[in-house]
Design a protein around this motif. Sequence first.
Motif, PDB file in Angstrom:
ATOM      1  N   VAL A  18       0.863  -1.189   0.000  1.00 30.55           N
ATOM      2  CA  VAL A  18       0.000   0.000   0.000  1.00 30.55           C
ATOM      3  C   VAL A  18       0.897   1.236   0.000  1.00 30.55           C
ATOM      4  N   GLY A  19       0.329   2.347  -0.384  1.00 34.03           N
ATOM      5  CA  GLY A  19       1.104   3.589  -0.418  1.00 34.03           C
ATOM      6  C   GLY A  19       1.980   3.659  -1.656  1.00 34.03           C
ATOM      7  N   ILE A  20       3.117   4.294  -1.541  1.00 34.26           N
ATOM      8  CA  ILE A  20       3.995   4.565  -2.683  1.00 34.26           C
ATOM      9  C   ILE A  20       4.619   3.297  -3.261  1.00 34.26           C
ATOM     10  N   GLY A  21       4.787   2.272  -2.453  1.00 33.24           N
ATOM     11  CA  GLY A  21       5.431   1.047  -2.926  1.00 33.24           C
ATOM     12  C   GLY A  21       4.712   0.373  -4.077  1.00 33.24           C
ATOM     13  N   TRP A  22       3.404   0.356  -4.048  1.00 35.87           N
ATOM     14  CA  TRP A  22       2.639  -0.333  -5.086  1.00 35.87           C
ATOM     15  C   TRP A  22       2.829   0.281  -6.467  1.00 35.87           C
ATOM     16  N   PRO A  23       2.644   1.580  -6.668  1.00 33.76           N
ATOM     17  CA  PRO A  23       2.874   2.129  -8.008  1.00 33.76           C
ATOM     18  C   PRO A  23       4.330   2.009  -8.460  1.00 33.76           C
ATOM     19  N   VAL A  24       5.259   2.063  -7.526  1.00 25.88           N
ATOM     20  CA  VAL A  24       6.668   1.880  -7.895  1.00 25.88           C
ATOM     21  C   VAL A  24       6.876   0.475  -8.438  1.00 25.88           C
ATOM     22  N   ALA A  25       6.327  -0.521  -7.764  1.00 20.76           N
ATOM     23  CA  ALA A  25       6.461  -1.910  -8.213  1.00 20.76           C
ATOM     24  C   ALA A  25       5.842  -2.117  -9.585  1.00 20.76           C
ATOM     25  N   GLN A  26       4.740  -1.457  -9.850  1.00 21.60           N
ATOM     26  CA  GLN A  26       4.054  -1.608 -11.135  1.00 21.60           C
ATOM     27  C   GLN A  26       4.784  -0.926 -12.282  1.00 21.60           C
ATOM     28  N   GLN A  27       5.448   0.181 -12.013  1.00 18.25           N
ATOM     29  CA  GLN A  27       6.003   1.005 -13.083  1.00 18.25           C
ATOM     30  C   GLN A  27       7.515   0.945 -13.233  1.00 18.25           C
ATOM     31  N   ALA A  28       8.193   0.292 -12.331  1.00 20.98           N
ATOM     32  CA  ALA A  28       9.656   0.295 -12.373  1.00 20.98           C
ATOM     33  C   ALA A  28      10.163  -0.400 -13.633  1.00 20.98           C
ATOM     34  N   PRO A  29      10.908   0.324 -14.486  1.00 30.71           N
ATOM     35  CA  PRO A  29      11.417  -0.257 -15.737  1.00 30.71           C
ATOM     36  C   PRO A  29      12.735  -0.980 -15.494  1.00 30.71           C
ATOM     37  N   SER A  34      10.971  -6.849 -10.296  1.00 31.46           N
ATOM     38  CA  SER A  34      10.869  -6.154  -9.017  1.00 31.46           C
ATOM     39  C   SER A  34      10.647  -7.186  -7.926  1.00 31.46           C
ATOM     40  N   VAL A  35      11.011  -6.835  -6.730  1.00 27.34           N
ATOM     41  CA  VAL A  35      10.785  -7.688  -5.575  1.00 27.34           C
ATOM     42  C   VAL A  35       9.833  -6.953  -4.644  1.00 27.34           C
ATOM     43  N   ILE A  36       8.685  -7.557  -4.385  1.00 29.64           N
ATOM     44  CA  ILE A  36       7.679  -6.951  -3.520  1.00 29.64           C
ATOM     45  C   ILE A  36       7.791  -7.599  -2.149  1.00 29.64           C
ATOM     46  N   VAL A  48       1.876  -9.804  -6.729  1.00 28.84           N
ATOM     47  CA  VAL A  48       2.635 -10.487  -7.786  1.00 28.84           C
ATOM     48  C   VAL A  48       1.697 -10.894  -8.918  1.00 28.84           C
ATOM     49  N   GLU A  49       0.533 -11.404  -8.587  1.00 26.80           N
ATOM     50  CA  GLU A  49      -0.440 -11.801  -9.610  1.00 26.80           C
ATOM     51  C   GLU A  49      -0.914 -10.600 -10.424  1.00 26.80           C
ATOM     52  N   CYS A  50      -1.064  -9.449  -9.799  1.00 28.78           N
ATOM     53  CA  CYS A  50      -1.516  -8.243 -10.496  1.00 28.78           C
ATOM     54  C   CYS A  50      -0.480  -7.717 -11.476  1.00 28.78           C
TER      55      CYS A  50
END
Length: 75
Positions: A18-29, A34-36, A48-50
């Motif tokens: 939740v918070g800033i971590g989620w969009p970073v995980a989705q968009q990191a090129p 990425s490791v969540i 991970v499924e998303c």
Amino acid sequence: MQRGNDLQQNRVCVGGIVGIGWPVAQQAPCKEPSVIVSSNAERVQKAVECISGEALGQAVNVSDEGAVATLFASL
């Protein structure tokens, strides 16, 4: 000298779902997946499924220094 982050040559380890971590995980090129990381294993799996499986997930208690060290050693 040019400044900036070249994430394409690195792996991003994101703490929290939740918070800033989620969009970073989705968009990191990143070159590497990425490791969540979160203390909640169910949230990690859903995240991970998303991202279509293009991330690694690990449930880790980030308040446990030894567990965090073990996580980074494994990466």
